[in-house]
Every structure is written in C-alpha cells, then in structure tokens.
Scaffold this motif. Structure first.
Motif, PDB file in Angstrom:
ATOM      1  N   GLU A   1      29.146  -2.691  20.610  1.00  0.00           N
ATOM      2  CA  GLU A   1      28.703  -2.869  19.231  1.00  0.00           C
ATOM      3  C   GLU A   1      27.687  -3.985  19.095  1.00  0.00           C
ATOM      4  OE1 GLU A   1      28.438  -1.735  15.335  1.00  0.00           O
ATOM      5  OE2 GLU A   1      29.601  -0.771  16.939  1.00  0.00           O
ATOM      6  N   ASN A   2      27.869  -5.063  19.900  1.00  0.00           N
ATOM      7  CA  ASN A   2      26.922  -6.180  19.834  1.00  0.00           C
ATOM      8  C   ASN A   2      25.520  -5.749  20.244  1.00  0.00           C
ATOM      9  OD1 ASN A   2      28.851  -7.941  18.923  1.00  0.00           O
ATOM     10  ND2 ASN A   2      29.370  -8.726  20.960  1.00  0.00           N
ATOM     11  N   THR A   3      25.483  -4.849  21.239  1.00  0.00           N
ATOM     12  CA  THR A   3      24.176  -4.346  21.678  1.00  0.00           C
ATOM     13  C   THR A   3      23.485  -3.604  20.534  1.00  0.00           C
ATOM     14  OG1 THR A   3      25.020  -4.104  23.931  1.00  0.00           O
ATOM     15  CG2 THR A   3      22.997  -2.914  23.374  1.00  0.00           C
ATOM     16  N   ARG A   4      24.271  -2.773  19.859  1.00  0.00           N
ATOM     17  CA  ARG A   4      23.709  -2.025  18.724  1.00  0.00           C
ATOM     18  C   ARG A   4      23.226  -2.986  17.635  1.00  0.00           C
ATOM     19  NH1 ARG A   4      25.034  -0.301  13.732  1.00  0.00           N
ATOM     20  NH2 ARG A   4      24.310   1.789  13.075  1.00  0.00           N
ATOM     21  N   ASP A   5      24.031  -3.992  17.302  1.00  0.00           N
ATOM     22  CA  ASP A   5      23.647  -4.933  16.246  1.00  0.00           C
ATOM     23  C   ASP A   5      22.391  -5.707  16.630  1.00  0.00           C
ATOM     24  OD1 ASP A   5      25.815  -4.077  14.816  1.00  0.00           O
ATOM     25  OD2 ASP A   5      27.109  -5.747  15.422  1.00  0.00           O
ATOM     26  N   THR A   6      22.347  -6.122  17.911  1.00  0.00           N
ATOM     27  CA  THR A   6      21.185  -6.890  18.379  1.00  0.00           C
ATOM     28  C   THR A   6      19.910  -6.057  18.296  1.00  0.00           C
ATOM     29  OG1 THR A   6      22.596  -8.172  19.884  1.00  0.00           O
ATOM     30  CG2 THR A   6      20.216  -8.181  20.310  1.00  0.00           C
ATOM     31  N   LEU A   7      20.004  -4.809  18.785  1.00  0.00           N
ATOM     32  CA  LEU A   7      18.835  -3.932  18.766  1.00  0.00           C
ATOM     33  C   LEU A   7      18.419  -3.609  17.324  1.00  0.00           C
ATOM     34  CD1 LEU A   7      16.781  -2.291  20.340  1.00  0.00           C
ATOM     35  CD2 LEU A   7      18.437  -0.412  20.468  1.00  0.00           C
ATOM     36  N   LEU A   8      19.404  -3.404  16.443  1.00  0.00           N
ATOM     37  CA  LEU A   8      19.107  -3.114  15.049  1.00  0.00           C
ATOM     38  C   LEU A   8      18.409  -4.301  14.386  1.00  0.00           C
ATOM     39  CD1 LEU A   8      19.288  -1.340  12.548  1.00  0.00           C
ATOM     40  CD2 LEU A   8      21.607  -2.217  12.168  1.00  0.00           C
ATOM     41  N   ASN A   9      18.915  -5.512  14.626  1.00  0.00           N
ATOM     42  CA  ASN A   9      18.292  -6.713  14.061  1.00  0.00           C
ATOM     43  C   ASN A   9      16.864  -6.866  14.560  1.00  0.00           C
ATOM     44  OD1 ASN A   9      20.538  -7.448  12.559  1.00  0.00           O
ATOM     45  ND2 ASN A   9      21.421  -8.659  14.223  1.00  0.00           N
ATOM     46  N   LEU A  10      16.665  -6.583  15.841  1.00  0.00           N
ATOM     47  CA  LEU A  10      15.328  -6.693  16.430  1.00  0.00           C
ATOM     48  C   LEU A  10      14.365  -5.697  15.765  1.00  0.00           C
ATOM     49  CD1 LEU A  10      13.457  -7.897  18.571  1.00  0.00           C
ATOM     50  CD2 LEU A  10      14.269  -6.142  20.160  1.00  0.00           C
ATOM     51  N   LEU A  11      14.816  -4.452  15.610  1.00  0.00           N
ATOM     52  CA  LEU A  11      13.964  -3.440  14.995  1.00  0.00           C
ATOM     53  C   LEU A  11      13.683  -3.766  13.520  1.00  0.00           C
ATOM     54  CD1 LEU A  11      15.253  -0.032  16.417  1.00  0.00           C
ATOM     55  CD2 LEU A  11      13.090  -1.164  16.890  1.00  0.00           C
ATOM     56  N   GLN A  12      14.691  -4.270  12.827  1.00  0.00           N
ATOM     57  CA  GLN A  12      14.493  -4.629  11.427  1.00  0.00           C
ATOM     58  C   GLN A  12      13.474  -5.753  11.286  1.00  0.00           C
ATOM     59  OE1 GLN A  12      18.548  -5.424  10.253  1.00  0.00           O
ATOM     60  NE2 GLN A  12      18.812  -3.379   9.334  1.00  0.00           N
ATOM     61  N   GLN A  13      13.559  -6.737  12.168  1.00  0.00           N
ATOM     62  CA  GLN A  13      12.593  -7.837  12.124  1.00  0.00           C
ATOM     63  C   GLN A  13      11.174  -7.333  12.392  1.00  0.00           C
ATOM     64  OE1 GLN A  13      13.947 -10.847  14.826  1.00  0.00           O
ATOM     65  NE2 GLN A  13      15.859 -11.217  13.712  1.00  0.00           N
ATOM     66  N   GLU A  14      11.056  -6.478  13.408  1.00  0.00           N
ATOM     67  CA  GLU A  14       9.733  -5.952  13.740  1.00  0.00           C
ATOM     68  C   GLU A  14       9.191  -5.060  12.632  1.00  0.00           C
ATOM     69  OE1 GLU A  14       7.762  -6.725  16.258  1.00  0.00           O
ATOM     70  OE2 GLU A  14       9.276  -8.215  16.817  1.00  0.00           O
ATOM     71  N   TYR A  15      10.081  -4.266  12.022  1.00  0.00           N
ATOM     72  CA  TYR A  15       9.669  -3.374  10.928  1.00  0.00           C
ATOM     73  C   TYR A  15       9.180  -4.186   9.733  1.00  0.00           C
ATOM     74  CZ  TYR A  15       9.973   0.297   7.376  1.00  0.00           C
ATOM     75  OH  TYR A  15       9.689   1.189   6.372  1.00  0.00           O
ATOM     76  N   ARG A  16       9.943  -5.221   9.365  1.00  0.00           N
ATOM     77  CA  ARG A  16       9.542  -6.055   8.226  1.00  0.00           C
ATOM     78  C   ARG A  16       8.257  -6.817   8.530  1.00  0.00           C
ATOM     79  NH1 ARG A  16      15.750  -8.083   7.471  1.00  0.00           N
ATOM     80  NH2 ARG A  16      16.534  -6.135   6.512  1.00  0.00           N
TER      81      ARG A  16
ATOM     82  N   VAL B   1       0.828  -1.205   0.000  1.00  0.00           N
ATOM     83  CA  VAL B   1       0.000   0.000   0.000  1.00  0.00           C
ATOM     84  C   VAL B   1       0.863   1.256   0.000  1.00  0.00           C
ATOM     85  CG1 VAL B   1      -1.717   1.320   1.287  1.00  0.00           C
ATOM     86  CG2 VAL B   1      -1.895  -1.174   1.150  1.00  0.00           C
ATOM     87  N   LEU B   2       1.879   1.241   0.877  1.00  0.00           N
ATOM     88  CA  LEU B   2       2.756   2.407   0.979  1.00  0.00           C
ATOM     89  C   LEU B   2       3.697   2.472  -0.214  1.00  0.00           C
ATOM     90  CD1 LEU B   2       3.657   2.138   4.772  1.00  0.00           C
ATOM     91  CD2 LEU B   2       1.981   3.665   3.716  1.00  0.00           C
ATOM     92  N   PRO B   3       4.129   3.677  -0.595  1.00  0.00           N
ATOM     93  CA  PRO B   3       5.091   3.799  -1.703  1.00  0.00           C
ATOM     94  C   PRO B   3       6.374   3.021  -1.415  1.00  0.00           C
ATOM     95  CG  PRO B   3       4.170   5.938  -1.134  1.00  0.00           C
ATOM     96  CD  PRO B   3       3.703   4.981  -0.069  1.00  0.00           C
ATOM     97  N   GLU B   4       6.909   2.391  -2.450  1.00  0.00           N
ATOM     98  CA  GLU B   4       8.115   1.571  -2.287  1.00  0.00           C
ATOM     99  C   GLU B   4       9.277   2.379  -1.729  1.00  0.00           C
ATOM    100  OE1 GLU B   4      11.039  -1.242  -5.072  1.00  0.00           O
ATOM    101  OE2 GLU B   4       9.117  -0.494  -5.839  1.00  0.00           O
ATOM    102  N   LYS B   5       9.412   3.618  -2.188  1.00  0.00           N
ATOM    103  CA  LYS B   5      10.495   4.459  -1.674  1.00  0.00           C
ATOM    104  C   LYS B   5      10.319   4.757  -0.194  1.00  0.00           C
ATOM    105  CE  LYS B   5      11.597   6.797  -6.031  1.00  0.00           C
ATOM    106  NZ  LYS B   5      11.691   8.106  -6.737  1.00  0.00           N
ATOM    107  N   PHE B   6       9.061   4.914   0.230  1.00  0.00           N
ATOM    108  CA  PHE B   6       8.780   5.190   1.639  1.00  0.00           C
ATOM    109  C   PHE B   6       9.175   3.994   2.512  1.00  0.00           C
ATOM    110  CE2 PHE B   6       5.963   4.943   5.312  1.00  0.00           C
ATOM    111  CZ  PHE B   6       6.093   6.204   5.871  1.00  0.00           C
ATOM    112  N   VAL B   7       8.826   2.790   2.052  1.00  0.00           N
ATOM    113  CA  VAL B   7       9.163   1.574   2.807  1.00  0.00           C
ATOM    114  C   VAL B   7      10.676   1.412   2.896  1.00  0.00           C
ATOM    115  CG1 VAL B   7       8.945  -0.940   2.868  1.00  0.00           C
ATOM    116  CG2 VAL B   7       7.000   0.466   2.131  1.00  0.00           C
ATOM    117  N   ALA B   8      11.368   1.602   1.763  1.00  0.00           N
ATOM    118  CA  ALA B   8      12.823   1.462   1.754  1.00  0.00           C
ATOM    119  C   ALA B   8      13.483   2.526   2.619  1.00  0.00           C
ATOM    120  CB  ALA B   8      13.330   1.556   0.322  1.00  0.00           C
ATOM    121  N   ALA B   9      12.972   3.754   2.549  1.00  0.00           N
ATOM    122  CA  ALA B   9      13.551   4.836   3.357  1.00  0.00           C
ATOM    123  C   ALA B   9      13.363   4.569   4.844  1.00  0.00           C
ATOM    124  CB  ALA B   9      12.901   6.169   2.973  1.00  0.00           C
ATOM    125  N   GLY B  10      12.217   3.994   5.212  1.00  0.00           N
ATOM    126  CA  GLY B  10      11.982   3.673   6.621  1.00  0.00           C
ATOM    127  C   GLY B  10      13.004   2.674   7.142  1.00  0.00           C
TER     128      GLY B  10
END
Length: 378
Positions: free
Chosen positions: A229-244, A150-159
């Motif tokens: 750095e591991n904390t950052r990677d873990t949190l980033l992976n978690l947010l990416q999973q939830e976002y997707r 539904v959302l524009p592809e560029k919007f999803v990618a930018a998010g």
C-alpha cells in the motif's frame, strides 16, 4: 316641308361629322405610330399622342406605380396578413416535406442542384483547415496563461480524479509482467548485466549463487513491494505532484516541446478522418431526416418562414429602393409594342369608346338641328 328636310339634312350631317370626328380623335391617340412627312415638311399631329408622349408616359407611369400602387406599406400589410402567412407556411411545408422524403443522397443533391463535385474531399479539406486554424488561434490566445486556466475546470478535476486508477493500472501491469516468464527473464538479464560491471569479487559471488537464483529471490520481493500500500501511496503522491506542477505551467512552456503547426495540422487531420463524412454524404435524405422530420415540419419550418417574412418586411423598403421599380416600369413601357398597347386599350374600353363616338354623333346632330333652326330664323 322643305324647312324640315333642311333641318333633318343638317342634323344628319352634323351627327356624321361629330361621330367621325370623335372616332378620328380616338384613333389619333395611337396613330400614326411614326412621324409622317410631305417632302421636308412634317405632317401636323404626327405621330399620335401616345407614341409622341411615350417617354413621358413611361416615366409618369413608373412614378405612379411606385408612389401609389406598389408601395412598401401595401406590400408590408399583405405580408403581415395572417392568412397570407399561413398560406406561405403551408407552401413551404409542402416543399420541405417533399425534400425530406427524397431518396437522393446529399452528395447527389449537391452535384445535381449546385454543380459541386468531389464533395467529400472539399468538406474534409475545409474542416481540416478550420480545425487547424481554430486550434492555432486558441493556443496563441492562451500564451501567458497556466494550463489549469486554459483547460476546462471539469477536465482538470477529472484528470486528477483519474490518477488513482492510473496508479492501480500501472502497478497491476507491472506485477503481471514480473509474474510472467518474460518478466522473470528480463529481470534475470538485468541482474546479470548489472553484476558483470561490478568487478571480480562480485562476479565470483554471482558465479557462486548464480544470477538466476538471485532473480528468483528478487522477483517475489519486487512483486511484494509493488503490491504494498505504501508503494501505491508514494506513486500516487508523486503523480499528483507532477500533475499539479504540469497544470501550473504556462501554456507555451507546456507545449514548448511540440512543433505546434505540425501538431495542430496532424491533430486536425486525425479528427477529420474519424468523422463519418462519407457515410452521411452517401445516405439518402429521407434516412437522415427520419428522426427529425416532425420537428422540422411542425416547429422549425413555421419559425423559419415567420423569421424570413419578418426580415423581408424589415428590409422591404430598402429592397424596393434598390430594385428601382420606377425604372423597370419605365423600361417595360418603352419596350412595349404600340400596336399591342392600342389593341389592349381598345379591347378593354371598347364599349366606352363606342359611346364616345355615338356621343359625338348625338352632339353633332343636336348642333345640326340648332343650325337649321338658326338658318330658318335668319
């Protein structure tokens, strides 16, 4: 000698009769204007020819105008003439320029020329209703589709591209807070509350070490953990999973927690409130148009005039048919004063009518001469 006098007299009488007859005939085209009666008997040849045939004349004149004078082909040829189009374009450009130089505001213009009051409120109300309706319809049409579709592809990618920045911002804010006195006190209070619920032994240890000292020991370790750095990677992976995962949800599921009518109405109201409607309404036309005046004058106006004339030409035949020009001419002729019509025709054809009168006199005189000669021989 008597013979020539008789012939002359007969020629003069004939000329007088011929001229008088033609003059009366011309007058009888119009007069009398009404029917005359002697008692109950109608006087012959009353009213005059034109008053008597006025209805037929009006109908015939209307048909003549529409079929032979004011035809669609003739008007179209005039409109398509390059000279006429140039004149129309220049005329419209003059009026447009005068408007663009006006110091009147849009609000004053709408109120003065169109009688529209409370313009700002009308525009805001209309805009809110339109935005809310459009959003509701868009959301209804999106039911059954995934968010990413539904959302524009560029919007999803930018998010998703922004997620690393979001993680860094969250971690930096957390470290800043923990390093502050407020953060240290909150941590100490939390440890105190936690230990108070763990029984006598834990309370004895807490009393022995003191909860503040525990907070002082935990605080740097917690800060170190958040900076790792591991904390950052873990949190980033978690947010990416939830976002997707969120983007793969269906639209109705993702928005299920929202009361859509209230949400869209509120959002439309907020968007409208941020629009500079009042500013534009109270700005003079000359200020609003200064940046686009040359484009409007040199590009938009000629194209608009050309398009308008083309549309008029395409619809001209239908417009003339809808206007019922023949009926208009007929009504105007019927309403025309007979006295004025007579005056106009006589003033236009005055010399010709005089010639007709003199022609009658000439013919009458010639006939009188022949009559005299005929009498002589008989």
């Amino acid at each position: 000698m008597d013979i020539w006098i008789s012939i002359s007299i007969m020629a003069i009488v004939g000329a007088f009769i011929g001229g008088l007859t033609n003059s009366i005939a011309i007058r009888m085209l119009f007069r009398p204007f009404t029917t005359l009666y002697i008692g109950k008997y109608r006087v012959p040849f009353t009213p005059g020819l034109i008053p008597k045939r006025r209805k037929q004349l009006a109908v015939q004149l209307g048909e003549t105008v529409t079929k032979h004078l004011l035809t669609a082909e003739g008007v179209q040829a005039k409109i398509n003439d390059n000279g006429f189009r140039k004149e129309m374009t220049e005329l419209v450009q003059v009026e447009v320029k005068r408007f663009l130089k006006s110091e009147m505001t849009i609000s004053d213009l709408l109120k003065q020329d169109f009688g529209v009051d409370d313009v700002q409120n009308r525009i805001q109300t209309t805009t809110e209703a339109w935005l809310s309706s459009r959003m509701n319809r868009m959301l209804q049409e999106s039911n059954g589709k995934e968010m990413k579709d539904v959302l524009p592809e560029k919007f999803v990618a930018a998010g998703e591209e922004k997620l690393p920045e979001v993680v860094d911002w969250l971690l930096n804010k957390g470290v800043t807070y923990l390093e502050s006195e407020e953060g240290r006190q909150s941590l100490a209070s939390g440890i105190d509350a936690f230990l108070m619920d763990k029984g006598m032994l834990v309370n004895m240890v807490s009393m022995f070490f003191g909860n503040v000292s525990i907070a002082d020991k935990v605080q740097p370790e917690l800060i170190k953990f958040m900076k790792h750095e591991n904390t950052r990677d873990t949190l980033l992976n978690l947010l990416q999973q939830e976002y997707r995962s969120f983007m793969e949800k269906r639209m109705e599921e993702a928005l299920g927690l929202l009361k859509l009518p209230e949400f869209t109405t509120g959002l439309a109201k907020e968007i409208t409130a941020r629009l500079p409607i009042e500013e534009y309404l109270n700005t003079p036309v000359s200020s609003l148009a200064s940046s686009v005046e040359s484009w409007i004058m040199d590009d938009l106006t000629p194209k608009a005039v050309s398009a308008g004339l083309d549309l008029f030409v395409d619809r001209l035949e239908m417009l003339l048919e809808k206007m019922h020009l023949a009926k208009i001419v007929e009504e105007q002729v019927e309403a025309f004063s007979l006295e004025l019509l007579e005056e106009i025709i006589i003033s236009i054809a005055k010399s010709e009518l005089k010639m007709i009168t003199w022609l009658g006199a000439l013919l009458g005189g010639i006939i009188g001469v022949f009559q005299g000669i005929l009498v002589l021989f008989l």
